[in-house]
Design a protein around this motif. Sequence first.
Motif, mmCIF file in Angstrom:
data_model
loop_
_atom_site.group_PDB
_atom_site.id
_atom_site.type_symbol
_atom_site.label_atom_id
_atom_site.label_comp_id
_atom_site.label_asym_id
_atom_site.label_seq_id
_atom_site.Cartn_x
_atom_site.Cartn_y
_atom_site.Cartn_z
ATOM 1 N N SER A 26 0.811 -1.221 0.000
ATOM 2 C CA SER A 26 0.000 0.000 0.000
ATOM 3 C C SER A 26 0.844 1.271 0.000
ATOM 4 N N ASP A 27 2.103 1.173 0.416
ATOM 5 C CA ASP A 27 2.997 2.333 0.438
ATOM 6 C C ASP A 27 3.732 2.544 -0.885
ATOM 7 N N LEU A 28 3.723 1.545 -1.758
ATOM 8 C CA LEU A 28 4.510 1.615 -2.989
ATOM 9 C C LEU A 28 4.149 2.781 -3.908
ATOM 10 N N PRO A 29 2.858 3.099 -4.130
ATOM 11 C CA PRO A 29 2.566 4.223 -5.037
ATOM 12 C C PRO A 29 3.202 5.542 -4.593
ATOM 13 N N ALA A 30 3.111 5.843 -3.315
ATOM 14 C CA ALA A 30 3.686 7.101 -2.829
ATOM 15 C C ALA A 30 5.210 7.073 -2.893
ATOM 16 N N LEU A 31 5.804 5.936 -2.554
ATOM 17 C CA LEU A 31 7.265 5.845 -2.558
ATOM 18 C C LEU A 31 7.815 5.884 -3.971
ATOM 19 N N ARG A 32 7.028 5.448 -4.918
ATOM 20 C CA ARG A 32 7.441 5.473 -6.319
ATOM 21 C C ARG A 32 7.480 6.898 -6.852
ATOM 22 N N SER A 33 6.475 7.662 -6.523
ATOM 23 C CA SER A 33 6.316 8.958 -7.171
ATOM 24 C C SER A 33 6.931 10.125 -6.405
ATOM 25 N N ASP A 34 7.318 9.905 -5.160
ATOM 26 C CA ASP A 34 7.752 11.033 -4.337
ATOM 27 C C ASP A 34 8.984 10.664 -3.510
ATOM 28 N N GLN A 73 -1.154 -4.956 -9.791
ATOM 29 C CA GLN A 73 -1.141 -3.513 -10.062
ATOM 30 C C GLN A 73 0.106 -2.833 -9.499
ATOM 31 N N TYR A 74 0.757 -3.454 -8.517
ATOM 32 C CA TYR A 74 1.913 -2.841 -7.869
ATOM 33 C C TYR A 74 3.217 -3.063 -8.616
ATOM 34 N N VAL A 75 3.235 -3.953 -9.596
ATOM 35 C CA VAL A 75 4.476 -4.255 -10.315
ATOM 36 C C VAL A 75 5.086 -2.986 -10.909
ATOM 37 N N GLN A 76 4.257 -2.120 -11.456
ATOM 38 C CA GLN A 76 4.758 -0.900 -12.099
ATOM 39 C C GLN A 76 5.431 0.055 -11.111
ATOM 40 N N PHE A 77 5.175 -0.106 -9.831
ATOM 41 C CA PHE A 77 5.731 0.796 -8.825
ATOM 42 C C PHE A 77 7.077 0.334 -8.277
ATOM 43 N N LEU A 78 7.451 -0.916 -8.547
ATOM 44 C CA LEU A 78 8.581 -1.514 -7.853
ATOM 45 C C LEU A 78 9.917 -0.819 -8.091
ATOM 46 N N LEU A 79 10.345 -0.717 -9.330
ATOM 47 C CA LEU A 79 11.677 -0.171 -9.581
ATOM 48 C C LEU A 79 11.820 1.263 -9.081
ATOM 49 N N PRO A 80 10.894 2.183 -9.401
ATOM 50 C CA PRO A 80 11.068 3.548 -8.875
ATOM 51 C C PRO A 80 10.999 3.601 -7.346
ATOM 52 N N ALA A 81 10.141 2.784 -6.744
ATOM 53 C CA ALA A 81 10.065 2.769 -5.274
ATOM 54 C C ALA A 81 11.366 2.247 -4.686
ATOM 55 N N MET A 82 11.928 1.198 -5.299
ATOM 56 C CA MET A 82 13.205 0.658 -4.831
ATOM 57 C C MET A 82 14.306 1.713 -4.927
ATOM 58 N N GLN A 83 14.334 2.430 -6.030
ATOM 59 C CA GLN A 83 15.358 3.464 -6.209
ATOM 60 C C GLN A 83 15.220 4.565 -5.163
ATOM 61 N N ASN A 84 13.993 4.991 -4.910
ATOM 62 C CA ASN A 84 13.779 6.062 -3.931
ATOM 63 C C ASN A 84 14.104 5.606 -2.513
#
Length: 100
Positions: A26-34, A73-84
């Motif tokens: 549930s935290d992945l979308p925010a961690l991906r984009s910000d 649906q969370y797969v798309q968030f993984l790499l950017p969230a990991m980087q952040n």
Amino acid sequence: MYGPKSSTLEALRGSNIELVLDVPNSDLPALRSDPSAASQWVQNNVGNYFPGVKFRYITVGNKVDPNKADTAQYVQFLLPAMQNVYNAIAALGLQASVYF
């Protein structure tokens, strides 16, 4: 630990138990984009407990399964969230490594 829980982290303080802490899906979308959200997440859940709690690994997306409708649906968030999250850990001066 599948998601941070302050009472558990406090209980582990000074225990010498090495912990694997997962970022909840549930935290992945925010961690991906910000990146600032990732910094805040890392500070709140790692920085505030380190070095008293021994974090062995911080996992991102451990519970994401692209073959399950409820997590695909969370797969798309993984790499950017990991980087952040990686950058936030490094910014705290903690050792960070990435494993896939």
